[in-house]
Design a protein around this motif. Structure first.
Motif, PDB file in Angstrom:
ATOM      1  N   ILE A 110       0.822  -1.213   0.000  1.00 58.03           N
ATOM      2  CA  ILE A 110       0.000   0.000   0.000  1.00 58.03           C
ATOM      3  C   ILE A 110       0.852   1.256   0.000  1.00 58.03           C
ATOM      4  N   ALA A 111       2.118   1.142   0.355  1.00 57.44           N
ATOM      5  CA  ALA A 111       3.044   2.279   0.344  1.00 57.44           C
ATOM      6  C   ALA A 111       4.442   1.706   0.460  1.00 57.44           C
ATOM      7  N   ASP A 112       5.420   2.536   0.262  1.00 55.08           N
ATOM      8  CA  ASP A 112       6.793   2.072   0.381  1.00 55.08           C
ATOM      9  C   ASP A 112       7.013   1.489   1.776  1.00 55.08           C
ATOM     10  N   GLY A 113       7.408   0.239   1.802  1.00 55.17           N
ATOM     11  CA  GLY A 113       7.722  -0.388   3.082  1.00 55.17           C
ATOM     12  C   GLY A 113       6.533  -0.927   3.838  1.00 55.17           C
ATOM     13  N   HIS A 114       5.324  -0.943   3.252  1.00 57.29           N
ATOM     14  CA  HIS A 114       4.140  -1.470   3.933  1.00 57.29           C
ATOM     15  C   HIS A 114       3.449  -2.490   3.026  1.00 57.29           C
ATOM     16  N   ARG A 115       3.373  -3.716   3.504  1.00 55.36           N
ATOM     17  CA  ARG A 115       2.616  -4.731   2.775  1.00 55.36           C
ATOM     18  C   ARG A 115       1.491  -5.226   3.679  1.00 55.36           C
ATOM     19  N   LEU A 116       0.285  -5.123   3.170  1.00 47.57           N
ATOM     20  CA  LEU A 116      -0.912  -5.451   3.954  1.00 47.57           C
ATOM     21  C   LEU A 116      -1.399  -6.853   3.591  1.00 47.57           C
ATOM     22  N   ARG A 117      -1.756  -7.607   4.633  1.00 45.06           N
ATOM     23  CA  ARG A 117      -2.335  -8.945   4.464  1.00 45.06           C
ATOM     24  C   ARG A 117      -3.682  -8.986   5.175  1.00 45.06           C
ATOM     25  N   LEU A 118      -4.704  -9.464   4.474  1.00 47.10           N
ATOM     26  CA  LEU A 118      -6.026  -9.670   5.063  1.00 47.10           C
ATOM     27  C   LEU A 118      -6.495 -11.057   4.642  1.00 47.10           C
ATOM     28  N   GLY A 119      -6.993 -11.805   5.610  1.00 44.03           N
ATOM     29  CA  GLY A 119      -7.403 -13.158   5.262  1.00 44.03           C
ATOM     30  C   GLY A 119      -8.362 -13.750   6.262  1.00 44.03           C
ATOM     31  N   GLY A 120      -8.765 -14.968   5.967  1.00 49.01           N
ATOM     32  CA  GLY A 120      -9.693 -15.651   6.850  1.00 49.01           C
ATOM     33  C   GLY A 120      -9.711 -17.143   6.613  1.00 49.01           C
ATOM     34  N   TRP A 121     -10.339 -17.834   7.528  1.00 49.93           N
ATOM     35  CA  TRP A 121     -10.476 -19.291   7.478  1.00 49.93           C
ATOM     36  C   TRP A 121     -11.849 -19.655   8.035  1.00 49.93           C
ATOM     37  N   TYR A 122     -12.523 -20.570   7.340  1.00 47.82           N
ATOM     38  CA  TYR A 122     -13.796 -21.083   7.841  1.00 47.82           C
ATOM     39  C   TYR A 122     -13.798 -22.591   7.661  1.00 47.82           C
ATOM     40  N   GLU A 123     -14.314 -23.287   8.678  1.00 48.15           N
ATOM     41  CA  GLU A 123     -14.423 -24.747   8.582  1.00 48.15           C
ATOM     42  C   GLU A 123     -15.677 -25.223   9.292  1.00 48.15           C
ATOM     43  N   HIS A 124     -16.394 -26.118   8.630  1.00 50.69           N
ATOM     44  CA  HIS A 124     -17.547 -26.795   9.243  1.00 50.69           C
ATOM     45  C   HIS A 124     -17.219 -28.279   9.332  1.00 50.69           C
ATOM     46  N   THR A 125     -17.396 -28.835  10.507  1.00 48.77           N
ATOM     47  CA  THR A 125     -17.052 -30.234  10.753  1.00 48.77           C
ATOM     48  C   THR A 125     -18.250 -30.979  11.316  1.00 48.77           C
TER      49      THR A 125
END
Length: 823
Positions: free
Chosen positions: A444-459
């Motif tokens: 998003i800018a010099d020296g900044h890397r953004l991570r967004l994520g998720g996990w879903y599980e039905h058992t």
């Protein structure tokens, strides 16, 4: 398939014989320069260089130097801070034990190709060896803290392990692997590669089959495994790709029984390590007496059929963007079985009895002889005020026959009793897990890397305990499916896990400083019912709150770097809170277990030399502790009551030191770990006092290996693993057996031990275009045939150590010869 593999093996062995003295071709200078660069890179990654947290890597060369078919968990023995053991040199289900910095395998996150492994319980759970073939393994990443942000697990309180399998080759071809060893070990493996097409598609298909016998006595038990795997990889261009993987595994084994430690006169336990370290007390030959044959090795074991399928889509976008999506499905059908010298009779005479609202579950009684108990016209047992034995029968005579004492139900006269009865108790398990992981990352800018994520599980899971009458106990333990006479568990679970995370990965000071600032939120919901045990449904939901994850790396110079990390971690509610006589829901105030992990370390690397030192602290709190409100209750009549509370925890602190030195023809690697793991608070019912050492956690451990490569075709290695003594009981053991003996016996400790291993690998330069990478290897495990205890069963530690086993024998000396080749 194995006839073809055998023919290929014969041809390859002949070539090794005739061309064994072929000289290796002299490599060009450019290849030597590339090799030197590789040495630096590999040395760094094995010690975690460039990582903002404690991390170790087991690379493909190390993996390929191990015996063919080795359980991937066994490879972890070379990682500082980890303890791995089982009664079998290659694998194990019930006897397999894993520990990391004072926490056990149910508190460590595990994944295969980034897909969460799920529960690691030996029966009703999954071990990674059931989701992959070791010949397809290319790398193992071990984080001794809690893993990178976004690692999917319901149980990663202190550490995370990912097993990565290899992609299809760009070149068409095939490879085979044939192995054999003592204790009847046999294995065959084949893999076919399509190569990469003009459209960018490549694929492989692999198959393997292996078997090995149990080692005590006459080797009457066995372990069998079949695996088939398929992967298709599509190159989408520009760094984007799509891959689909399916792995099928069919596994069955007769594992090893737990043993006691002390040779105390009068314990009466069937196997005691100090008396005979060569047996676990299980028998090889059938006697026809159920009281004896219940300890026959073939009357207990585990079967499991697993399928893991997942799709991995990586899509690059813009100049820095990356999107990943990984949906997956994991199914398991299996069972564990156990033979007992009685019938577990439902007192109402019905196979399946639903519990009405407000009522108690149907009780059961153990019947050892046909027609031992009287029944009314509906088949129900007839209750009496007090247990009364018929003439000629005493409690002592029943015990001598392996039968329980009298129950409060009317018995028939002794002369009307029939033949001995016996039962196979089979617990059927099924798992259906469906989930997905996704992440988007971009700069998003010099020296900044953004991570967004998720996990879903039905058992969805089932655990059904069925009781089958044995057809003829005088012959064997065989039973007919139609002779199902009782169902005492019909457990159905539904669980949902959701996780979201965000991270800003910052690079500052011209790349010398990296900061990872992130947070995770996790939610867990579960419901459970078992109509033969209680009416209605039990359910709960818990959430983690915001879990901060912070890490930093500072490069002091080209040779030195320092790192530090801290994270709060979360574990979902275990099955035990729901099960049996426990009546738990979200209103009871049970909180999820949590931990705070901190570590700081220093790494140094120059050319092929490197050293890493890490100091860590784990604060595990809100431990879910068992409380028994009626310890004298009869578990078979279900009047024992069990409850759970959050009480106590574990404090684990230590230091880990690793070093590696690589020269032109040698490699040296060593590590040492000092771990002080103690229980943080008193837990009176379990007999735990604050400051007691954690069961099974060795305070000192070390590993060292020396590799010599006298020529391009040869690799010779010797290694040693030291494991210090570890507590086996929470404290002093009350004397409940020996009159005139001491009131208490001292705390039990599993003895320390050192294991030595050897390996030799020969890769002849045959100069044949159709045969590549031919290899013959020999491995020796436990060279000096040391007798030792390989681990402690955490699920067995509530029993009396004077009368019950809780330890597993370590594996003896084993030899393995393997032949590999590619075409």
């Amino acid at each position: 398939m194995y006839k073809q593999l055998g023919l290929s093996a014969a041809v390859s062995l002949a070539l090794l014989h005739w061309h064994g003295n072929a000289l290796a071709q002299e490599a060009p200078a450019t290849a030597g320069a590339q090799a030197a660069a590789t040495v630096v890179e590999v040395t760094g990654q094995l010690l975690g260089r460039g990582e903002t947290r404690a991390n170790s890597v087991i690379d493909v060369e190390t993996i390929q130097a191990q015996p063919a078919g080795l359980d991937p968990l066994k490879l972890l023995t070379r990682v500082p801070g980890l303890q791995v053991g089982s009664s079998d040199a290659l694998t194990g289900s019930f006897s397999m034990r894993l520990g990391m910095r004072g926490l056990n395998k149910e508190q460590i996150g595990i994944s295969v190709d980034g897909v969460p492994n799920g529960s690691t319980l030996s029966n009703g759970g999954t071990m990674p060896t059931r989701l992959l073939d070791s010949a397809n393994l290319i790398r193992i990443d071990v984080s001794q803290t809690a893993g990178d942000l976004g690692t999917p697990s319901d149980q990663a309180l202190g550490g995370y392990i990912n097993f990565q399998t290899r992609d299809p080759s760009k070149d068409a071809g095939a490879e085979i692997e044939l192995s054999g060893g003592n204790y009847g070990y046999k294995r065959g493996y084949a893999r076919i590669e399509t190569g990469k097409s003009a459209a960018g598609t490549s694929a492989y298909v692999s198959m393997s089959q292996s078997s090995v016998n149990t080692w005590p006595g006459e080797e009457s038990g066995s372990n069998h495994r079949r695996n088939a795997s398929v992967r298709v990889l599509q190159d989408l261009g520009g760094g984007s790709s799509l891959r689909g993987t399916v792995s099928y595994n069919d596994f069955s084994d007769n594992d090893y029984d737990a043993v006691a430690l002390r040779s105390i006169v009068g314990t009466g336990y069937k196997a005691v390590f100090e008396i005979d370290p060569d047996t676990d007390g299980l028998l090889d030959r059938w006697t026809g007496n159920p009281a004896i044959d219940q300890n026959n090795r073939r009357t207990r074991g585990i079967n499991s059929k697993d399928i893991l399928a997942h799709v991995d889509w990586t899509q690059r976008f813009g100049s820095t963007g990356k999107f990943t999506l990984k949906p997956y499905i994991h199914t398991q059908e299996g069972n564990g079985w156990f033979y007992v010298p009685y019938r577990q009779l439902p007192v109402n005479g019905k196979v399946f009895s639903t519990v009405a609202p407000g009522a108690r579950p149907t009780g059961t009684v153990q019947e050892c002889y046909a027609n031992q108990y009287r029944r009314d016209a509906n088949g129900a047992l007839i209750p009496v005020a007090a247990g009364t034995l018929p003439a000629g029968v005493t409690a002592a005579s029943l015990r001598a026959a392996g039968c329980p004492a009298a129950a409060n139900y009317a018995m028939n006269p002794l002369d009307t009793w029939g033949d001995r009865e016996a039962t196979t108790r089979r617990s059927d398990n099924s798992i259906n897990r469906r989930g997905a992981l996704s992440e988007v990352s971009f700069t998003i800018a010099d020296g900044h890397r953004l991570r967004l994520g998720g996990w879903y599980e039905h058992t969805r899971r089932k655990k059904i305990r069925n009781w089958f009458g044995t057809t003829d106990p005088t012959v064997n333990s065989a039973y007919d499916e139609s002779d199902l006479y009782s169902v005492t568990q019909d457990r159905h679970y539904s669980q949902n896990t959701a996780m979201a995370y965000i991270q800003d990965k910052m690079t500052l000071l011209d790349g010398r400083l990296e900061l990872d600032v992130g947070a995770t939120y996790q939610r867990f919901r579960a419901s459970y019912n078992s109509v033969v045990e209680f009416a209605g449904e039990r359910s709960l939901k818990v959430s983690s709150g915001v879990l901060p994850k912070l890490a930093a790396l500072y490069r002091i110079s080209d040779e030195f770097e320092v790192f530090a990390s801290g994270s709060k971690n979360f574990s979902s509610i275990p099955d035990s809170v729901f099960e049996g006589t426990a009546a738990i829901d979200s209103k009871n105030g049970i909180e999820p277990e949590t931990s705070v992990n901190k570590d700081i370390g220093l790494r140094w690397q120059r050319d092929g030399a490197g050293v890493a030192i890490t100091v860590y602290d784990i604060d595990f709190r809100d431990r879910i502790s068992t409380q028994n409100g009626n310890p004298n209750g009869d578990i078979f009549n279900r009047d024992a009551t069990t409850s759970f509370i959050n009480q106590g925890g574990i404090e684990s602190r230590g230091v880990e030191l690793s070093g590696r030195l690589v020269g032109a023809s040698y490699e040296l690697y060593a590590n040492y770990a000092h771990n002080k793991a103690e229980y943080a608070d008193d837990t009176p019912f379990e007999g735990i006092r604050s400051g007691d050492p954690v069961l099974g956690a060795a305070k000192h451990s070390a590993f060292a290996e020396a590799v010599w490569k006298p020529a391009a075709s040869w690799r010779l290695a010797v290694n040693a693993k030291y494991t210090g003594e570890a507590a086996g009981t929470y404290g002093e053991v009350r004397n409940t057996l020996n009159n005139g003996g001491p009131a208490f016996y001292p705390r039990e400790y599993m003895p320390s031990y050192t294991l030595v291993g050897l390996s030799a690998r020969y890769k002849p330069q045959l100069g044949l275009a159709w045969l590549r990478n031919a290899e013959l290897s020999l491995n020796v495990d436990n060279l000096f045939d040391k007798r030792y205890l390989g681990g402690i069963g955490s699920e067995l530690t509530t029993s009396n150590p004077l009368t019950s086993g809780r330890y597993f024998l370590g594996s003896p000396r084993a030899f393995y010869l393997s032949l590999r080749g590619g075409f």
